[in-house]
Design a protein around this motif. Sequence first.
Motif, PDB file in Angstrom:
ATOM      1  N   TRP A 170       0.852  -1.181   0.000  1.00 17.44           N
ATOM      2  CA  TRP A 170       0.000   0.000   0.000  1.00 17.44           C
ATOM      3  C   TRP A 170       0.893   1.237   0.000  1.00 17.44           C
ATOM      4  O   TRP A 170       1.775   1.383   0.858  1.00 17.44           O
ATOM      5  N   PRO A 171       0.699   2.162  -0.926  1.00 16.01           N
ATOM      6  CA  PRO A 171       1.598   3.316  -1.030  1.00 16.01           C
ATOM      7  C   PRO A 171       1.575   4.234   0.201  1.00 16.01           C
ATOM      8  O   PRO A 171       2.530   4.981   0.421  1.00 16.01           O
ATOM      9  N   SER A 172       0.532   4.175   1.002  1.00 18.83           N
ATOM     10  CA  SER A 172       0.452   5.051   2.172  1.00 18.83           C
ATOM     11  C   SER A 172       1.363   4.594   3.309  1.00 18.83           C
ATOM     12  O   SER A 172       1.645   5.373   4.219  1.00 18.83           O
ATOM     13  N   PHE A 173       1.799   3.321   3.299  1.00 17.69           N
ATOM     14  CA  PHE A 173       2.713   2.845   4.336  1.00 17.69           C
ATOM     15  C   PHE A 173       4.130   3.291   4.012  1.00 17.69           C
ATOM     16  O   PHE A 173       4.537   3.261   2.852  1.00 17.69           O
ATOM     17  N   SER A 178       7.119  -1.116   5.885  1.00 21.13           N
ATOM     18  CA  SER A 178       6.448  -2.238   5.226  1.00 21.13           C
ATOM     19  C   SER A 178       7.425  -3.374   4.975  1.00 21.13           C
ATOM     20  O   SER A 178       7.125  -4.537   5.234  1.00 21.13           O
TER      21      SER A 178
END
Length: 200
Positions: A170-173, A178
């Motif tokens: 997920w790009p928000s992590f 991650s």
Amino acid sequence: MLAKIGVALVVGFLGWAYKATQPPPPNLCGSPNGPPVTSPRIKLSDGRHLAYKERGVPKEEAKYKIIVVHGFSGSKEMNLPISKELIEELGVYLLSFDRAGYGESDPNLLRSVKSEAFDIQELADQLEFESKFYMIGVSMGGYSLWGCLKYIPHRMAGMSLVVPVVNYWWPSFPANLSRMVYKSLPVQDQWALGVAHHVP
């Protein structure tokens, strides 16, 4: 002549391979050659059965009615580490159930996120829950909660996810976080999540 034999062998092999990959017919609890039924069950509108287990204060006295959805390798027997004193102090009634195809619940060959949500709603209705109830989704049981949010949001009073499966891409992590957490998973989980991410 050799071409006909080759075609017959290929067709025979494909037939054998297809048959070998088909699962055996389900051995339903309570059926003539099936295992015995040892838990209470409800009969759903489509004729399937869902087995369940009740814990906590009596349903009639409960301030909070909570349905617990187990994960991939779980069942209704899953135990949340909540003390009896806390359950009684808060007035909590816990209902866990075997999802379709698990434990003593009948399989649903057409199971989907939507059918899981409606199974939960029917379970709550048959056990005479009020219009709204709480839910806890453990691990992969979180997808059932997502289905309830999508298909029966008017029945939800609140939800909690316990160790849910997450998307490590997920790009928000933060990428370094991650990567670090992903590498700390057991190798078989890394493989499963990697395949789920990279294979369409």
